[in-house]
Design a protein around this motif. Structure first.
Motif, PDB file in Angstrom:
ATOM      1  N   GLU A   1      38.131  25.967  42.714  1.00  0.00           N
ATOM      2  CA  GLU A   1      39.324  25.257  43.189  1.00  0.00           C
ATOM      3  C   GLU A   1      40.604  25.879  42.639  1.00  0.00           C
ATOM      4  O   GLU A   1      41.654  25.848  43.269  1.00  0.00           O
ATOM      5  N   ILE A   2      40.501  26.471  41.438  1.00  0.00           N
ATOM      6  CA  ILE A   2      41.686  27.040  40.792  1.00  0.00           C
ATOM      7  C   ILE A   2      42.005  28.429  41.321  1.00  0.00           C
ATOM      8  O   ILE A   2      43.139  28.909  41.209  1.00  0.00           O
ATOM      9  N   ILE A   3      41.008  29.119  41.902  1.00  0.00           N
ATOM     10  CA  ILE A   3      41.255  30.465  42.436  1.00  0.00           C
ATOM     11  C   ILE A   3      42.387  30.397  43.459  1.00  0.00           C
ATOM     12  O   ILE A   3      42.389  29.523  44.338  1.00  0.00           O
ATOM     13  N   PRO A   4      43.371  31.276  43.360  1.00  0.00           N
ATOM     14  CA  PRO A   4      44.477  31.263  44.346  1.00  0.00           C
ATOM     15  C   PRO A   4      43.951  31.302  45.764  1.00  0.00           C
ATOM     16  O   PRO A   4      42.959  31.989  46.067  1.00  0.00           O
ATOM     17  N   SER A   5      44.616  30.574  46.633  1.00  0.00           N
ATOM     18  CA  SER A   5      44.132  30.420  48.007  1.00  0.00           C
ATOM     19  C   SER A   5      44.141  31.733  48.793  1.00  0.00           C
ATOM     20  O   SER A   5      43.387  31.883  49.758  1.00  0.00           O
ATOM     21  N   ASP A   6      44.981  32.682  48.366  1.00  0.00           N
ATOM     22  CA  ASP A   6      45.045  33.947  49.095  1.00  0.00           C
ATOM     23  C   ASP A   6      44.186  35.033  48.438  1.00  0.00           C
ATOM     24  O   ASP A   6      44.374  36.210  48.703  1.00  0.00           O
ATOM     25  N   THR A   7      43.240  34.628  47.564  1.00  0.00           N
ATOM     26  CA  THR A   7      42.423  35.591  46.825  1.00  0.00           C
ATOM     27  C   THR A   7      40.947  35.261  47.008  1.00  0.00           C
ATOM     28  O   THR A   7      40.554  34.083  47.008  1.00  0.00           O
ATOM     29  N   THR A   8      40.131  36.280  47.171  1.00  0.00           N
ATOM     30  CA  THR A   8      38.670  36.141  47.240  1.00  0.00           C
ATOM     31  C   THR A   8      38.060  36.826  46.018  1.00  0.00           C
ATOM     32  O   THR A   8      38.321  38.010  45.765  1.00  0.00           O
ATOM     33  N   LEU A   9      37.278  36.067  45.275  1.00  0.00           N
ATOM     34  CA  LEU A   9      36.584  36.606  44.098  1.00  0.00           C
ATOM     35  C   LEU A   9      35.132  36.867  44.475  1.00  0.00           C
ATOM     36  O   LEU A   9      34.409  35.952  44.901  1.00  0.00           O
ATOM     37  N   ALA A  10      34.689  38.127  44.299  1.00  0.00           N
ATOM     38  CA  ALA A  10      33.292  38.505  44.587  1.00  0.00           C
ATOM     39  C   ALA A  10      32.581  38.737  43.253  1.00  0.00           C
ATOM     40  O   ALA A  10      32.947  39.620  42.486  1.00  0.00           O
ATOM     41  N   LEU A  11      31.552  37.936  42.973  1.00  0.00           N
ATOM     42  CA  LEU A  11      30.768  38.050  41.733  1.00  0.00           C
ATOM     43  C   LEU A  11      29.494  38.860  42.009  1.00  0.00           C
ATOM     44  O   LEU A  11      28.690  38.485  42.858  1.00  0.00           O
ATOM     45  N   VAL A  12      29.325  39.972  41.274  1.00  0.00           N
ATOM     46  CA  VAL A  12      28.126  40.813  41.401  1.00  0.00           C
ATOM     47  C   VAL A  12      27.229  40.529  40.206  1.00  0.00           C
ATOM     48  O   VAL A  12      27.587  40.844  39.063  1.00  0.00           O
ATOM     49  N   VAL A  13      26.089  39.891  40.438  1.00  0.00           N
ATOM     50  CA  VAL A  13      25.109  39.602  39.380  1.00  0.00           C
ATOM     51  C   VAL A  13      24.150  40.788  39.323  1.00  0.00           C
ATOM     52  O   VAL A  13      23.197  40.871  40.099  1.00  0.00           O
ATOM     53  N   ASP A  14      24.414  41.694  38.404  1.00  0.00           N
ATOM     54  CA  ASP A  14      23.721  42.991  38.389  1.00  0.00           C
ATOM     55  C   ASP A  14      22.551  43.000  37.394  1.00  0.00           C
ATOM     56  O   ASP A  14      22.506  42.229  36.430  1.00  0.00           O
TER      57      ASP A  14
END
Length: 968
Positions: free
Chosen positions: A341-354
């Protein structure tokens, strides 16, 4: 020290590539597909990136990261023109101006700590950075707008002051003051807004992290306070005391003269009285409290004066505190929800579980349950990418008894509905890339193309060639080159050492890797590999192809094994090959290690070093080695080895001048029996030295002499006419070990017999000789013949020989008391007393000896002989002692040979024991146990023949033998 003139390789780093290096372009296309998914607004929480270990999944992720960073950079440069203040506001511009952040979470890096805590901390740091970056961008825009506004106001102020204050109208002055106030307020508001921008989001982010990590505790505290009356009065009196104490003191001072003067000029009114009382109320309260406490119950809880001063009271507090050591699943879900919810609305965070396929199965299962939580929180601005190897992951998620990982594959397909794939490397691609790596790192080493061919041979069919494998191989070749003192080593030798030997340890030795036929070990030792016949077959086929490649590259020359050994031992060729072959060959010969010898013989160069090493060994030691090889379980390699190297051993034996060690010919027997032609030069020389007494024969040399005799197939002359001392000391004790000399068949002449009797008499007190002497007497008795002359001067005088041990009766015929009447009574008493305790075999011996003794001495009284004067009524006769015992006697005919022939002829017709003597005589005559007959002896035989006619016993066989002897 390292050679300063030696070339220095450039080592390759194991890291994802920034570009797709392969012609197929599969990694780049997979990266484009992932980028499209991340940029899409599809509400799918998690996607998979499947590929084998080393197939390039990290490279795909790196390509995605580079592409997203480039998009962010382009947006920063072109999306907003901060100088002009123009911002795109249409929908298309809004979608194009979205920002992307890629966070790689390495499970392997955090495998020994709490995965959930590490994930929360990593997400918190990344999102915080996003908020700060977003704040900076907006601040830059606001600041530019504000600067333009301030500049406009400042210009207005400047313009209004150009003509001076005296010329300004009232309107201008008001406008000037308003502009000045607006400038100050604008700058003040901007600084305040700048300091407070996004503080709310950052606080929420920190709160979500702290709650999840257990750093922030929220407790419910219920307090029930007890308010004491004294405390209430103390509070009121203290307030009055502070307010009226000064007035109270003044009133008291003003009224003091009343007590000392009759004139009352000062009178207390009600106001003064109350004021004074209020000023002294605190002292009055404290005095009252002390007075009350003195007369109250001691067991009641009291409030002291100090309690009144410190405002102490009793509070009942109930607290509920919950502290978690780790993050629970619901806390993780709550934290992730707050983060998204806190992530800026114009930003996409991609999490890579490596690296999920590189951790333990236990951790894989824990992370798998967390992925379910992550995937349940779907959002357009939060995506999860999971790179994995399907084989590894499915195996970790499957049950132990699930050999095919069916359950694990079901879990994977359920959790990952969308899976992209990192393609395997095409052969043409990896060859080009390998050549590129080679030129970059070890360009000065020759053999890149040939090493590629070796990789083709030894790369398993189900394991693709990956960039990681190629880089590791290049780096291993580089490190091997740096540590090797030889410079001009072909790259194929480095690759041979790494791919054929080092990667297959410990199942493969360096000798097997350099062997011509590694399949030699089928029955005698361990296999090259332990996983079955199929693996062994593949190994042999691959090694055969490898040797063909080596022969083709090196044109059949034997130099490449030397280079491989240099790499193995990190030494020059001479030292390395010596360590590889010379020392192991010598050690194998010393320890009789047949398996090692056979393995070493297959290594190229064995012939040279074997001939060099065997010069240190005696020929007999080499025959020992050949004997062990001939007994090896696998006949084919053993036979080939003997056919090739046995002539060399024979040559060494025929020409060696070194001294022969005792008992070193034993292992030549099996070789002779197996049909191998041996060199007997050294054997014959040893035999002659003992035969002609150039070397002494004793306990230590007799067996060695015997070995020579057996190998040459001839007996020494000393066996045919042995001296008594030699026979007694050496031949007889070793008769069972010198079987081919057949000691017991030696002819017993009077000289040998006399000498042996002398040795036997002298050894009476030597207890260690008792069993051996008894055996010798038995052998003497078996050699005696009817008619042999007794050794009157060599007979044993002591009757004690009879009782020397359990077989002392064997000495009886050789004692002086044999056949003499003076000993008969003693012997009869002895037998009568101890016969019950004698074993059956010993008892038969005594009965046989006493029977013959009685016949010779004439003391054997027959049942119907009543006229013999020696009959004693008080003591039983010898006949009385043995007559019942000889029924069914297993008579020992050897004792009969010690009786004169005339005595035998006279005794046989006696009906009481004729049935015992007649079969014994037949057996003796059949075995030629009678001396050469003279006329007197023939007459005795004729007399015996005639006397047999009066017997009822069947004497036909004895009569026939007597006829043969009489007529011979």
């Amino acid at each position: 020290m390292t050679d300063p003139n030696k070339q220095r390789p450039r080592f390759l780093k194991e890291e994802p590539s920034d570009s797709d290096m392969f012609l197929g372009g599969g990694h780049q296309r997979t990266a484009f597909a992932l980028i499209d998914f991340i940029k899409s607004d599809q509400d799918i929480g998690i996607i998979g990136l499947e590929g084998d270990l080393g197939s390039g999944k990290s490279t795909v992720v790196q390509l995605v990261k580079n592409s997203l960073e480039k998009a962010n950079h382009d947006l920063s440069a072109e999306g907003a023109d901060l100088n002009s203040g123009k911002i795109k506001s249409d929908k298309k511009a809004e979608s194009d101006e979205r920002k992307y952040q890629l966070l790689t979470f390495d499970l392997d890096e955090h495998s020994h700590s709490s995965i959930r805590k590490a994930l929360v901390v990593a997400l918190h740091g990344t999102i915080k950075e996003l908020l700060q970056n977003d704040s900076v961008d907006i601040k830059k825009y606001i600041k530019s707008e504000l600067e333009k506004h301030v500049d406009s106001i400042y210009k207005k102020i400047k313009n209004s002051t150009l003509d001076g204050h005296s010329k300004l109208t009232i309107k201008d002055r008001v406008q000037w003051a308003c502009n000045k106030i607006a400038l100050i307020l604008s700058q003040s508001d901007f600084r305040r807004d700048e300091n407070n921008f996004n503080d709310s989001s950052l606080d929420k982010l920190d709160d979500a992290r702290d709650i999840a990590l257990g750093r922030k505790l929220e407790t419910l505290r219920k307090v029930k306070s007890e308010m004491n009356v004294w405390l209430m009065l103390f509070a009121i009196s203290f307030a009055l005391f502070v307010r009226y104490i000064v007035d109270a003191i003044k009133n008291i001072i003003n009224s003091i003269h009343v007590f000392f003067s009759k004139d009352l000029n000062y009178v207390f009114d009600i106001e003064n009285t109350l004021t004074t009382a209020a000023g002294l109320s605190l002292l009055i309260l404290m005095g009252s409290k002390l007075f009350v406490d003195r007369f109250t119950d001691l067991n009641r809880s009291k409030v002291s004066v100090i309690d009144l001063y410190k405002k102490n009271s009793n509070d009942n507090i109930a607290e509920s505190i919950r502290i978690d050591r780790d993050i629970h699943s619901f806390e993780l879900k709550k934290a992730l929800h707050d983060f998204i919810e806190i992530i800026p609305s114009d930003t996409t965070l991609a999490l890579v579980v490596d690296n999920i396929d590189r951790v333990e199965s236990r951790l894989v299962q824990e992370v798998w349950s967390d992925l379910n939580i992550i995937s349940s929180i779907s959002s357009a601005n939060f995506k999860v990418i999971l790179p994995y190897s399907e084989v590894k992951l499915a195996k970790a998620l499957s049950d132990e008894d699930d050999d095919y990982s069916i359950t694990g594959r079901e879990y994977v397909s359920k959790r990952l509905p969308i899976v992209f794939r990192a393609p395997p490397i095409i052969t043409a691609d990896w060859r080009m890339q390998f050549e590129s790596y080679w030129k970059e790192s070890i360009w000065f080493i020759k053999g890149c193309k040939e090493v590629s061919e070796l990789i083709d041979i030894w790369s398993p069919g189900n394991t693709p060639v990956t960039p990681r494998f190629l880089k590791r191989l290049i780096n291993d070749i580089a490190t091997s080159y740096v540590g090797c003192p030889e410079e001009d080593i072909h790259g194929l030798c480095f690759a041979f050492y790494l791919l054929v030997y080092k990667s297959h340890r410990p199942n493969v030795t360096i000798y097997q890797a350099l062997a011509l036929r590694p399949e030699l070990d089928k029955s005698g030792g361990s296999k090259v590999v332990d996983d079955g016949e199929q693996e062994l077959k593949e190994w042999n086929e691959n090694l055969s192809k490898t040797h063909d490649l080596m022969d083709r590259v090196f044109k059949g020359q034997a130099e490449w094994p030397e280079e491989v050994t240099c790499i193995n031992y990190q030494a020059n060729k001479e030292i390395s090959f010596s360590e590889l072959l010379e020392k192991p060959i010598a050690e194998a010969i010393n320890t009789k290690d047949t398996k090692s010898i056979l393995e070493l013989s297959l290594v190229i160069g064995f012939d040279i070093y074997f001939k060099r090493v065997i010069e240190r060994f005696l020929p007999e030691e080499l025959y020992d080695l050949a004997c062990d090889v001939s007994a090896w379980g696998d006949r084919e390699p053993a036979g080939n080895w003997l056919d090739k190297y046995f002539p060399e051993i024979n040559y060494r034996a025929a020409n060696s001048q070194r001294e022969v060690k005792l008992n070193s010919f034993k292992n030549m027997y099996p070789l002779k029996r197996a049909g191998y032609t041996l060199s007997y030069v050294r054997v014959q020389n040893e035999f002659d030295d003992y035969e002609f007494e150039r070397k002494p024969i004793n306990n230590e040399t007799i067996r060695h002499f015997y070995d020579c005799s057996v190998l040459l197939g001839k007996k020494p002359s000393v066996i045919y006419d042995p001296p008594a001392d030699f026979f007694y000391e050496y031949l007889w004790p070793l008769r069972n070990k010198l079987k081919l000399w057949d000691i017991e068949s030696i002819v017993m002449d009077q000289s040998l017999k006399k000498g042996l009797f002398y040795k036997l008499k002298n050894s009476y007190h030597m207890e260690e000789r008792i069993p051996m002497d008894a055996d010798m007497i038995v052998w003497f008795n078996s050699k005696n013949r009817i008619g042999d002359k007794a050794l009157n001067d060599g007979m044993f005088e002591k009757i004690d020989f009879l009782f020397r041990d359990s077989r002392g009766v064997e000495f009886f015929p050789n004692l002086e008391v044999w056949g003499k009447s003076e000993s008969t009574k003693f012997l009869a008493r002895y037998f009568a007393e101890f016969s019950e305790e004698m074993p059956d075999k010993m008892k038969n011996k005594w009965l046989s000896a006493l029977l013959v003794h009685g016949i010779i001495s004439g003391d054997l009284i027959a049942q119907n002989n009543k006229d013999v004067e020696s009959v004693s009524v008080s003591e039983p006769s010898l006949w009385d002692v043995i007559k019942d015992e000889i029924v069914g006697l297993d008579f020992d005919e050897n004792y009969l040979t010690f009786a004169p022939l005339e005595v035998i002829a006279a005794s046989v017709p006696k009906t009481e024991y004729s049935e015992i003597l007649i079969p014994a005589l037949v057996k003796l005559f059949e075995n030629d146990r009678i001396v050469e007959l003279d006329d007197s002896m023939r007459d005795e035989l004729r007399t015996l023949k005639v006397s047999l006619n009066d017997l009822d016993y069947d004497c036909s066989v004895l009569v026939s033998k007597l006829n043969e002897l009489i007529t011979s």
